[in-house]
Structures are given as structure tokens and as C-alpha cells.
Scaffold this motif. Structure first.
Motif, PDB file in Angstrom:
ATOM      1  N   GLY A   1     -52.265  -9.440 -33.165  1.00 12.33           N
ATOM      2  CA  GLY A   1     -51.173  -8.346 -32.559  1.00 12.33           C
ATOM      3  C   GLY A   1     -51.131  -7.958 -31.267  1.00 12.33           C
ATOM      4  O   GLY A   1     -51.994  -8.128 -30.515  1.00 12.33           O
ATOM      5  N   ALA A   2     -50.115  -7.345 -30.919  1.00 13.34           N
ATOM      6  CA  ALA A   2     -49.662  -6.739 -29.677  1.00 13.34           C
ATOM      7  C   ALA A   2     -50.590  -5.464 -29.545  1.00 13.34           C
ATOM      8  O   ALA A   2     -51.099  -4.874 -30.666  1.00 13.34           O
ATOM      9  N   SER A   3     -50.598  -5.299 -28.067  1.00 11.99           N
ATOM     10  CA  SER A   3     -51.509  -3.896 -27.886  1.00 11.99           C
ATOM     11  C   SER A   3     -50.639  -3.262 -26.878  1.00 11.99           C
ATOM     12  O   SER A   3     -49.641  -3.788 -26.371  1.00 11.99           O
ATOM     13  N   SER A   4     -51.151  -1.908 -26.616  1.00 11.47           N
ATOM     14  CA  SER A   4     -50.339  -1.027 -25.433  1.00 11.47           C
ATOM     15  C   SER A   4     -51.159  -0.193 -24.875  1.00 11.47           C
ATOM     16  O   SER A   4     -52.540  -0.051 -25.395  1.00 11.47           O
ATOM     17  N   ASP A   5     -50.790   0.472 -23.734  1.00 15.59           N
ATOM     18  CA  ASP A   5     -51.521   1.610 -23.074  1.00 15.59           C
ATOM     19  C   ASP A   5     -51.853   2.851 -24.120  1.00 15.59           C
ATOM     20  O   ASP A   5     -52.443   3.577 -23.826  1.00 15.59           O
ATOM     21  N   PHE A   6     -50.802   2.895 -25.166  1.00 18.78           N
ATOM     22  CA  PHE A   6     -50.986   3.955 -26.109  1.00 18.78           C
ATOM     23  C   PHE A   6     -51.976   3.784 -27.238  1.00 18.78           C
ATOM     24  O   PHE A   6     -51.769   4.773 -28.374  1.00 18.78           O
TER      25      PHE A   6
END
Length: 202
Positions: A20-25
């Protein structure tokens, strides 16, 4: 139980694994993001040198302290996807050539990792590749202060990562770090690498 990474590393397998995608959040679940936000496409190159050696390494840069955005931070070679690029892979190769002097012809592309969203509004595609043959970095003047390498085994070791926090826009923001020597690797770069380490441990 986690096993300390040891070569040889099958990066073809890592690149092929779904994820899955990731984020800074990711570490800040209370933060509400606007559904109308516009993300700018970008790409970075996770360039692995010495793939046939006992200690393959990953190329990283220290951004110039004179830059307006993220001065002095540790980053992969990379940047925005331009209209003339051949997608994220083309952008990652072009930016790596501009920033560290890496010829695109020396890079064997293994695949792309899940995208990562940054607090600055970029949707980054990490591109994984082997650097074939000898390579002497040439830092781009005004953009890159240093080019250095970190052992891949260090970056694939989950216990090497820690979570720290700092105040951002009036609230605490948590983020991953994976220091190496004098270099403080954190933020989006550390989060992307932590994702790679997680894929290795699965």
C-alpha cells in the motif's frame, strides 16, 4: 521475530511485492487531510551500488543549505515529473543524472515501490534500481552539498528505525528516522526506506 538482514538481497523480489501507499501522515492519524488537495507527481531513485558485493549500498544526498525548500535535509536523487519525462522512471533517472551525475545507461531498473505523499504536496514514486559498474558522484552545484552511501543492510533493518517528533503548524508531528554516521535521515526519505525494510521482513 526479526532477523538481521544479510546479503545477498533479492531486490527483484522486493520490487515485485504488492504493498500500500504511504505518507508523511502515517504516524499522525488525527490529522485530517483535505479531499480536494492537489498532489504534484514526483519520483526518486533508490539507487543500489555494489549489487554483486558483500555490502551493497544506497546512494543518498544532502541537499544544499542554500535551497529554499528542505535545506540541508537528506534525500534520494529525484524531483518533479516533467512533461517530457518518460513517466516517474524517466524523471528519477533524469534527476539522478542532474543531481549526482549518474548516467541513466548505468541503471538497471527493478521496478517501482508504492507511492508516498509528502506534507509539501508531492506524490512520490520511488523507483528501485541497480547501479552497474563503477560510479563517481558529481554533486550538482547549488543543489547538492554531499553525496554519500549507506549500507543496504542498515536500511533494511527495522530495529535501526525510531520514531521521533517535532512541532509542526502548532501540533506534534511524528516521523521515522534511521540515522547513519553524521547523517540524520528522517521524514519522507526515512518513511520510504522503512517501507522497503517492511517489505523485506515480510
Amino acid at each position: 521475530m526479526f532477523t538481521e538482514p544479510k546479503p545477498p538481497f533479492d531486490l527483484h523480489r522486493l520490487a515485485a511485492r504488492p504493498g500500500g501507499a504511504s505518507s508523511d501522515f502515517d504516524l499522525n492519524p488525527g490529522l485530517v487531510l483535505s479531499p480536494d488537495r492537489i498532489l504534484r507527481p514526483a519520483a526518486v531513485l533508490i539507487a543500489v551500488t555494489g549489487s554483486d558485493s558483500p555490502c551493497p549500498k544506497v546512494i543518498l544526498t544532502k541537499r544544499s543549505s542554500q535551497l529554499r525548500h528542505h535545506p540541508g535535509q537528506i534525500a534520494f536523487p529525484g524531483g518533479k515529473v516533467d512533461p517530457g519525462d518518460d513517466g516517474p522512471t524517466g524523471a528519477a533517472l533524469r534527476e539522478s543524472h542532474e543531481e549526482v551525475g549518474l548516467p541513466p545507461s548505468q541503471v538497471e531498473i527493478l521496478g517501482s515501490l508504492p507511492q508516498h505523499e509528502t506534507v509539501t504536496g508531492f506524490q512520490i514514486t520511488p523507483v528501485l534500481g541497480f547501479v552497474r559498474g563503477p560510479f563517481t558522484p558529481i554533486p550538482e552545484a547549488g543543489e547538492v552539498d554531499e553525496v554519500f552511501e549507506v549500507p543496504l543492510a542498515h536500511l533494511l533493518s527495522i530495529p535501526r528505525y525510531s520514531i521521533e517528533r517535532r512541532m509542526w503548524r502548532g501540533s506534534w508531528r511524528r516521523y521515522y528516522t534511521v540515522p547513519w554516521g553524521p547523517w540524520y535521515i528522517w521524514g519522507a526519505t526515512a518513511r520510504i526506506l522503512r517501507g522497503l525494510a517492511g517489505r523485506y521482513s515480510e
